[in-house]
Structures are given as structure tokens and as C-alpha cells.
Design an enzyme around this catalytic site. Structure first.
Site, PDB file in Angstrom:
ATOM      1  N   TYR A  70       0.831  -1.207   0.000  1.00 17.01           N
ATOM      2  CA  TYR A  70       0.000   0.000   0.000  1.00 17.01           C
ATOM      3  C   TYR A  70       0.865   1.256   0.000  1.00 17.01           C
ATOM      4  O   TYR A  70       2.067   1.207   0.268  1.00 17.01           O
ATOM      5  CB  TYR A  70      -0.979   0.009   1.182  1.00 17.01           C
ATOM      6  CG  TYR A  70      -0.381   0.342   2.528  1.00 17.01           C
ATOM      7  CD1 TYR A  70      -0.353   1.654   2.991  1.00 17.01           C
ATOM      8  CD2 TYR A  70       0.144  -0.647   3.357  1.00 17.01           C
ATOM      9  CE1 TYR A  70       0.181   1.974   4.236  1.00 17.01           C
ATOM     10  CE2 TYR A  70       0.670  -0.350   4.602  1.00 17.01           C
ATOM     11  CZ  TYR A  70       0.687   0.975   5.027  1.00 17.01           C
ATOM     12  OH  TYR A  70       1.220   1.277   6.252  1.00 17.01           O
ATOM     13  N   CYS A  71       0.228   2.392  -0.318  1.00 15.28           N
ATOM     14  CA  CYS A  71       0.890   3.688  -0.292  1.00 15.28           C
ATOM     15  C   CYS A  71      -0.120   4.711   0.216  1.00 15.28           C
ATOM     16  O   CYS A  71      -0.938   4.387   1.079  1.00 15.28           O
ATOM     17  CB  CYS A  71       1.439   4.049  -1.673  1.00 15.28           C
ATOM     18  SG  CYS A  71       0.173   4.215  -2.953  1.00 15.28           S
ATOM     19  N   LEU A  72      -0.116   5.928  -0.319  1.00 16.36           N
ATOM     20  CA  LEU A  72      -1.075   6.938   0.115  1.00 16.36           C
ATOM     21  C   LEU A  72      -2.408   6.795  -0.614  1.00 16.36           C
ATOM     22  O   LEU A  72      -3.458   6.718  -0.001  1.00 16.36           O
ATOM     23  CB  LEU A  72      -0.506   8.350  -0.087  1.00 16.36           C
ATOM     24  CG  LEU A  72      -1.449   9.481   0.321  1.00 16.36           C
ATOM     25  CD1 LEU A  72      -1.719   9.456   1.820  1.00 16.36           C
ATOM     26  CD2 LEU A  72      -0.880  10.824  -0.091  1.00 16.36           C
TER      27      LEU A  72
END
Length: 106
Positions: free
Chosen positions: A69-71
Site C-alpha cells: 500500500y501507499c497513500l
């Protein structure tokens, strides 16, 4: 699961699946300063900018289930593609923390 990054992502469902999967790694590919501002408990930080250089060292098991995941989901999609190119066999992009409803650590 190699092509799961092509499907629509739901980070909340992805985190639940991570928690239910033995030997899974929850990988946050944001930069360290972003990670320090708040991340999903149990996640490991490996920024997309360092992924190619550090993945083999920090993620030695190429068959381990990786939940990325990221932002917002863009970097995690790129990271999932790169991890597959590097030979990881069980990669899932779960999207962006901005849609996550659970608790966060700092």
C-alpha cells in the site's frame, strides 16, 4: 495472486486478508517521512524509491505473500509491478492508506 494489482483495490479488505494470511508482509511503499506520520500497524516501510535496490535484502522470501500500500494507490500499483518483475510470486496491491478506516501507528 501475481496479477492482483490489476484489480480494483480495497485497502480495508486487503488489511484483513493480510492479518489472516500466515507469513504475510504488509509493505508501505511511501517515503519514510510519510510512514512516520502514520502507518498501518504491522507494516514495514520500503519506499518505492528504494524498492529495486533493497527488496532482495529486506524481503528474501520471493514466495511470501506481500500486501502493498501507499497513500492513494499509485505508488503501490507501481511497486507491485516492480516486485513481480523482480521475481516475487505472491504480490497484491491493496491501495492507499487514505481510504483505510482502522487504527494507525506513528
Amino acid at each position: 495472486m501475481g496479477l492482483d494489482f490489476l484489480r480494483h483495490t480495497d485497502i480495508n479488505a486487503g488489511v484483513r486478508l493480510f492479518q489472516e494470511t500466515e507469513g504475510a508482509v504488509l509493505l508501505d511503499v511511501r517515503e519514510p517521512d510519510e510512514y512516520a506520520q502514520g502507518h498501518i500497524p504491522g507494516s514495514r516501510n520500503l519506499p518505492l524509491s528504494r524498492l529495486e535496490q533493497m527488496a532482495g535484502v529486506l524481503l528474501p522470501d520471493f514466495d511470501a505473500p506481500l500486501f502493498v500500500y501507499c497513500l492513494a494507490g499509485t505508488r503501490s500499483r507501481k511497486a507491485a509491478r516492480l516486485l513481480i518483475e523482480l521475481g516475487y510470486t505472491n504480490v497484491q496491491n491493496i491501495g492507499g492508506i487514505n481510504a483505510y478506516h482502522g487504527s494507525k501507528e506513528v
